[in-house]
Structures are given as structure tokens and as C-alpha cells.
Design a protein around this motif. Structure first.
Motif, PDB file in Angstrom:
ATOM      1  N   LEU A 299       0.825  -1.210   0.000  1.00  0.00           N
ATOM      2  CA  LEU A 299       0.000   0.000   0.000  1.00  0.00           C
ATOM      3  C   LEU A 299       0.859   1.261   0.000  1.00  0.00           C
ATOM      4  CD1 LEU A 299      -2.665  -1.147   2.613  1.00  0.00           C
ATOM      5  CD2 LEU A 299      -3.078  -0.766   0.174  1.00  0.00           C
ATOM      6  N   LEU A 300       1.923   1.244   0.794  1.00  0.00           N
ATOM      7  CA  LEU A 300       2.809   2.407   0.865  1.00  0.00           C
ATOM      8  C   LEU A 300       3.469   2.675  -0.480  1.00  0.00           C
ATOM      9  CD1 LEU A 300       4.341   4.608   2.424  1.00  0.00           C
ATOM     10  CD2 LEU A 300       6.014   2.856   3.062  1.00  0.00           C
ATOM     11  N   GLN A 301       3.934   1.625  -1.125  1.00  0.00           N
ATOM     12  CA  GLN A 301       4.644   1.799  -2.392  1.00  0.00           C
ATOM     13  C   GLN A 301       3.724   2.345  -3.480  1.00  0.00           C
ATOM     14  OE1 GLN A 301       6.476  -1.757  -4.099  1.00  0.00           O
ATOM     15  NE2 GLN A 301       8.335  -0.575  -4.446  1.00  0.00           N
TER      16      GLN A 301
ATOM     17  N   ALA B 108      15.902  12.733 -19.022  1.00  0.00           N
ATOM     18  CA  ALA B 108      15.025  13.904 -18.964  1.00  0.00           C
ATOM     19  C   ALA B 108      14.868  14.341 -17.512  1.00  0.00           C
ATOM     20  CB  ALA B 108      13.669  13.587 -19.579  1.00  0.00           C
ATOM     21  N   THR B 109      14.394  15.570 -17.340  1.00  0.00           N
ATOM     22  CA  THR B 109      14.211  16.142 -16.010  1.00  0.00           C
ATOM     23  C   THR B 109      12.802  16.698 -15.889  1.00  0.00           C
ATOM     24  OG1 THR B 109      16.554  16.737 -15.878  1.00  0.00           O
ATOM     25  CG2 THR B 109      15.063  17.829 -14.344  1.00  0.00           C
ATOM     26  N   TRP B 110      12.172  16.483 -14.731  1.00  0.00           N
ATOM     27  CA  TRP B 110      10.844  17.015 -14.446  1.00  0.00           C
ATOM     28  C   TRP B 110      10.941  17.904 -13.211  1.00  0.00           C
ATOM     29  CZ3 TRP B 110      11.810  12.346 -16.482  1.00  0.00           C
ATOM     30  CH2 TRP B 110      11.026  11.891 -17.544  1.00  0.00           C
ATOM     31  N   VAL B 111      10.274  19.051 -13.265  1.00  0.00           N
ATOM     32  CA  VAL B 111      10.164  19.915 -12.096  1.00  0.00           C
ATOM     33  C   VAL B 111       8.966  19.446 -11.280  1.00  0.00           C
ATOM     34  CG1 VAL B 111       9.789  22.261 -11.260  1.00  0.00           C
ATOM     35  CG2 VAL B 111      11.190  21.866 -13.290  1.00  0.00           C
ATOM     36  N   VAL B 112       9.168  19.166  -9.994  1.00  0.00           N
ATOM     37  CA  VAL B 112       8.109  18.614  -9.161  1.00  0.00           C
ATOM     38  C   VAL B 112       7.959  19.455  -7.893  1.00  0.00           C
ATOM     39  CG1 VAL B 112       8.409  16.272 -10.050  1.00  0.00           C
ATOM     40  CG2 VAL B 112       9.750  17.015  -8.083  1.00  0.00           C
ATOM     41  N   THR B 113       7.002  19.065  -7.079  1.00  0.00           N
ATOM     42  CA  THR B 113       6.706  19.799  -5.846  1.00  0.00           C
ATOM     43  C   THR B 113       7.186  19.008  -4.631  1.00  0.00           C
ATOM     44  OG1 THR B 113       4.511  18.794  -5.846  1.00  0.00           O
ATOM     45  CG2 THR B 113       4.729  20.981  -6.841  1.00  0.00           C
ATOM     46  N   ALA B 114       7.054  19.642  -3.459  1.00  0.00           N
ATOM     47  CA  ALA B 114       7.549  19.041  -2.220  1.00  0.00           C
ATOM     48  C   ALA B 114       6.915  17.686  -1.907  1.00  0.00           C
ATOM     49  CB  ALA B 114       7.343  20.015  -1.060  1.00  0.00           C
ATOM     50  N   PRO B 115       5.587  17.476  -2.112  1.00  0.00           N
ATOM     51  CA  PRO B 115       5.031  16.137  -1.847  1.00  0.00           C
ATOM     52  C   PRO B 115       5.683  15.037  -2.679  1.00  0.00           C
ATOM     53  CG  PRO B 115       3.278  17.753  -1.983  1.00  0.00           C
ATOM     54  CD  PRO B 115       4.526  18.453  -2.425  1.00  0.00           C
ATOM     55  N   VAL B 116       6.044  15.343  -3.918  1.00  0.00           N
ATOM     56  CA  VAL B 116       6.733  14.354  -4.753  1.00  0.00           C
ATOM     57  C   VAL B 116       8.112  14.069  -4.179  1.00  0.00           C
ATOM     58  CG1 VAL B 116       7.646  13.859  -7.050  1.00  0.00           C
ATOM     59  CG2 VAL B 116       5.444  15.025  -6.802  1.00  0.00           C
ATOM     60  N   ALA B 117       8.796  15.119  -3.764  1.00  0.00           N
ATOM     61  CA  ALA B 117      10.122  14.935  -3.166  1.00  0.00           C
ATOM     62  C   ALA B 117      10.033  14.063  -1.919  1.00  0.00           C
ATOM     63  CB  ALA B 117      10.729  16.297  -2.820  1.00  0.00           C
ATOM     64  N   ARG B 118       8.976  14.236  -1.140  1.00  0.00           N
ATOM     65  CA  ARG B 118       8.807  13.417   0.060  1.00  0.00           C
ATOM     66  C   ARG B 118       8.544  11.966  -0.319  1.00  0.00           C
ATOM     67  NH1 ARG B 118       4.163  13.999   4.786  1.00  0.00           N
ATOM     68  NH2 ARG B 118       5.062  12.452   6.193  1.00  0.00           N
ATOM     69  N   ALA B 119       7.747  11.734  -1.368  1.00  0.00           N
ATOM     70  CA  ALA B 119       7.478  10.367  -1.815  1.00  0.00           C
ATOM     71  C   ALA B 119       8.769   9.690  -2.265  1.00  0.00           C
ATOM     72  CB  ALA B 119       6.452  10.374  -2.944  1.00  0.00           C
TER      73      ALA B 119
ATOM     74  N   ALA C 268      11.772  10.379  -1.140  1.00  0.00           N
ATOM     75  CA  ALA C 268      12.547  10.103   0.073  1.00  0.00           C
ATOM     76  C   ALA C 268      12.032   8.848   0.771  1.00  0.00           C
ATOM     77  CB  ALA C 268      12.491  11.308   1.018  1.00  0.00           C
ATOM     78  N   VAL C 269      10.718   8.671   0.785  1.00  0.00           N
ATOM     79  CA  VAL C 269      10.135   7.470   1.398  1.00  0.00           C
ATOM     80  C   VAL C 269      10.572   6.222   0.644  1.00  0.00           C
ATOM     81  CG1 VAL C 269       7.970   6.238   1.814  1.00  0.00           C
ATOM     82  CG2 VAL C 269       8.160   8.654   2.411  1.00  0.00           C
TER      83      VAL C 269
END
Length: 225
Positions: free
Chosen positions: A45-47, A103-114, A116-117
Motif C-alpha cells: 500500500l505504501l509503495q 530527462a528532467t521534471w520539475v516537481v513539488t515538495a510532496p513528490v520529493a517526500r514520496a 525520500a520514502v
């Protein structure tokens, strides 16, 4: 010795982990304790939850997300320490070479947290962030060069998450479960998250150009369509 152990740790029909859940809902722990027998299910579920956050808030395709590896996130900070940009690095597959191109995508903080998890989720010798968990039946001792699940498997995991959320909300009397569609849970696929975000971006001022850049389309007309 058995009697002393029973007095020390107690007697139970379950086998709870010593770890206490830290996440909170409405200022209460989302779960009182985690059973050893639920670990594999909760890891699944987490993944898939992390996959959804990345897919919906980045516009990346499923296969592009599956190519994310440890160290793919770069964080840009101002001299005062303020974080002003998060970037994800992976392979793009829209009209590109069959093997993809960097390639590179600009993302937001929630994506960065995901991200890191997921990096904490995988063992250090596993570079791919979406590889099956060690507890999963999909994880085999002999690893392949690209050990990530396909889109059909991810679709099943999404359905499993929706079902779990519905059961959790029902068991805890929560009103914020998944709304039913024609009397049943909606059927979501990996493609829908990208399309949903594109719909919202396109309707913002200047959103068409922003969407064309983020989604790597060759012409704006394709994005508007």
C-alpha cells in the motif's frame, strides 16, 4: 521460562511490531499497532501510494516513474536555505528512442517526500525505487536487470489501495472514503493520473505552455487536444 515471558511481553493472538505508528489522522494515530502479518500488505500500500503521488503531481508516465533510481531527486536552495525547486531525473519515452532518453521534471515538495520514502523503503543495493519490497512475493532472490512491476500489476495495486481505504474508513467511521461510481469503486489505471493533472494545468493562465514543457509534447496543439 514460558510463564516469565508471558508476564514480560503479554499473551496475544497476534504478533504486533514494537514500532508504534507515527502517522496521525484528526490528531489521532491512524493505527494503534502494526501486526507482523500485515507488514507485506502495508508495504504494498505504501509503495503504490508513493507511485500515485509521483504520477499525479509530476505528469510522468508509468514507465518513466518505474525508471526512477536512488539519487534521482535534486533540491535547489537559495543562499538563505529556502528550497525553491525540486527536480526529478529519469528516462523519457514519449516519441523518444526505444530505450528512452535522460530527462528532467520539475516537481513539488510532496513528490520529493514520496521519493525520500521510497529511497528508505528499498535496500541500499537496490537502485530502482519501484522494485518490489523484500517481503513481496514478486521479489525473487535472483534479481533481473529491471526488476519493477508492469502497468497491469500497478493497476491491481491501485485497486487494492482503493479497497483498503474503503474498508479503513468504514471500520473507523470516517466519511472521507472513496466515492462509489455507479454503486462500485471506480476503476483507475496508470494513465488517468497524468491526464487528470493535464486537464487542470491547461485551464490555468499560461497553463498550455507550462503543460507542453512539463509533459514533453512536441507542439502545444497536442497538449490542448
Amino acid at each position: 521460562m514460558i510463564a516469565e515471558a508471558a508476564r514480560d511481553v503479554g499473551v496475544d493472538t497476534d504478533c504486533p511490531l514494537a514500532h508504534a505508528p507515527q502517522g496521525r489522522l484528526d490528531d489521532r494515530p491512524w493505527l494503534e499497532r502494526i501486526s507482523y502479518y500485515d507488514v507485506a500488505r502495508l508495504e504494498r500500500l505504501l509503495q503504490v501510494s508513493c507511485w500515485i503521488v509521483i504520477a499525479y503531481l509530476s505528469g510522468m508516465r508509468d514507465f518513466e516513474i518505474k525508471h526512477l533510481q536512488r539519487g534521482c531527486l535534486s533540491i535547489h536552495q537559495a543562499p538563505d536555505g529556502h528550497v525553491y525547486r525540486h527536480r526529478l531525473r529519469s528516462l523519457a519515452f514519449k516519441g523518444e528512442d526505444v530505450h528512452g532518453v535522460e530527462a528532467t521534471w520539475v516537481v513539488t515538495a510532496p513528490v520529493a517526500r514520496a521519493i525520500a520514502v521510497l529511497e528508505r523503503f528499498q535496500p541500499e543495493d537496490q537502485p530502482y525505487l519501484l522494485a518490489p519490497a523484500l517481503s513481496s512475493r514478486r521479489n525473487h532472490p535472483r534479481r533481473t536487470a529491471f526488476p519493477v512491476p508492469n502497468s497491469n500489476t500497478t493497476n491491481k495495486d491501485i485497486a487494492f489501495l482503493l479497497s483498503w481505504i474503503t474498508s479503513y474508513c468504514s471500520d473507523h467511521g470516517r466519511p472521507d472514503g472513496i466515492p462509489l461510481h455507479r454503486g462500485r469503486l471506480p476503476r483507475l489505471t496508470t494513465r488517468q493520473f497524468r491526464r487528470s493533472l493535464a486537464w487542470f494545468i491547461a485551464r490555468r493562465p499560461g497553463g498550455t505552455i507550462a503543460g507542453a514543457l512539463q509533459y514533453r509534447h512536441q507542439c502545444i496543439q497536442m497538449f490542448e487536444g
